[in-house]
Design a protein around this motif. Structure first.
Motif, PDB file in Angstrom:
ATOM      1  N   VAL A  42       0.433  -1.600  -0.032  1.00  0.00           N
ATOM      2  CA  VAL A  42       0.017   0.003   0.064  1.00  0.00           C
ATOM      3  C   VAL A  42       0.742   1.323   0.080  1.00  0.00           C
ATOM      4  O   VAL A  42       2.042   1.448   0.213  1.00  0.00           O
ATOM      5  N   ARG A  43      -0.309   2.493  -0.723  1.00  0.00           N
ATOM      6  CA  ARG A  43       0.897   3.439   0.225  1.00  0.00           C
ATOM      7  C   ARG A  43       0.552   4.043   0.952  1.00  0.00           C
ATOM      8  O   ARG A  43      -0.457   4.232   1.383  1.00  0.00           O
ATOM      9  N   ALA A  44       1.703   4.648   1.829  1.00  0.00           N
ATOM     10  CA  ALA A  44       0.983   5.906   2.897  1.00  0.00           C
ATOM     11  C   ALA A  44       2.104   7.175   2.305  1.00  0.00           C
ATOM     12  O   ALA A  44       2.404   6.928   2.188  1.00  0.00           O
ATOM     13  N   ASP A  45       0.876   8.263   2.683  1.00  0.00           N
ATOM     14  CA  ASP A  45       1.382   9.673   2.799  1.00  0.00           C
ATOM     15  C   ASP A  45       1.349  10.443   4.874  1.00  0.00           C
ATOM     16  O   ASP A  45       0.324  10.764   4.715  1.00  0.00           O
ATOM     17  N   PRO A  46       2.795  10.360   4.901  1.00  0.00           N
ATOM     18  CA  PRO A  46       4.038  10.223   4.173  1.00  0.00           C
ATOM     19  C   PRO A  46       4.578   8.918   4.886  1.00  0.00           C
ATOM     20  O   PRO A  46       3.749   8.071   5.407  1.00  0.00           O
ATOM     21  N   PRO A  47       5.189   7.689   3.990  1.00  0.00           N
ATOM     22  CA  PRO A  47       5.103   6.489   3.766  1.00  0.00           C
ATOM     23  C   PRO A  47       6.128   6.159   5.129  1.00  0.00           C
ATOM     24  O   PRO A  47       7.301   7.504   5.184  1.00  0.00           O
ATOM     25  N   THR A  48       6.011   4.864   5.997  1.00  0.00           N
ATOM     26  CA  THR A  48       7.548   4.699   6.536  1.00  0.00           C
ATOM     27  C   THR A  48       6.765   2.824   5.866  1.00  0.00           C
ATOM     28  O   THR A  48       6.476   2.171   6.093  1.00  0.00           O
TER      29      THR A  48
END
Length: 162
Positions: free
Chosen positions: A59-65
């Protein structure tokens, strides 16, 4: 029956996390293993008769970890209908379709691995590759345990519940 479904495209870098988990489980578990691109009808066909379906996807996250792992129970979590990676439709669409046609597994768990690089190319980024190994080891242990279908609810190491 238990099935682990890896969703993704191993030619889009970190999007290959789901298929990589499935590959890491080959020969280690008695559960069914499958890889798909995430198209809802294909997902529904794979999980329709399962007691437990475990879907693993990047998955993408904003901000990514990158490498962070989240686990969701489809019965209690709001799954996105919009795709979080490059899939045409989201997992929420597959769940809606499965419910509409009466083809849901008895229990559905989603393991989401946060990615960083979804560009064209092969190979996972290092943090996602490490997460893939940890998720595969955890699933292999959980699926090999007596009863073999339950993921331990009390193990919070290396993951976050969503």
């Amino acid at each position: 029956m238990t099935i682990v479904i890896g969703v993704g495209n191993d030619l889009r870098r970190d999007d290959g996390a789901g298929p990589a988990v499935v590959e890491a489980l080959r020969g280690r578990v008695g559960a069914g293993l499958a890889v798909t691109d995430g198209e809802p009808a294909r997902l529904v066909a794979l999980w329709a008769d399962a007691d437990l379906a475990i879907v693993v996807d990047a998955v993408r996250a904003d901000p990514p970890t990158p490498g962070r792992v989240r686990e969701l129970d489809a019965e209690t979590a709001a799954l996105p209908t919009r795709p979080v990676t490059d899939h045409a439709l989201g997992l929420g669409d597959a769940v809606a379709l499965g419910r509409a046609v009466g083809q849901m597994p008895a229990r559905l768990r989603v393991i989401a691995i946060e990615g960083d690089d979804f560009g064209f190319g092969e190979g996972l980024t290092p943090s996602v590759a490490a997460a893939v190994g940890a998720v595969a080891d955890r699933l292999a242990g959980a699926l090999a345990s007596p009863g073999g279908a339950a993921l331990p609810a009390d193990d919070r190491t290396g993951r976050e519940d969503g």
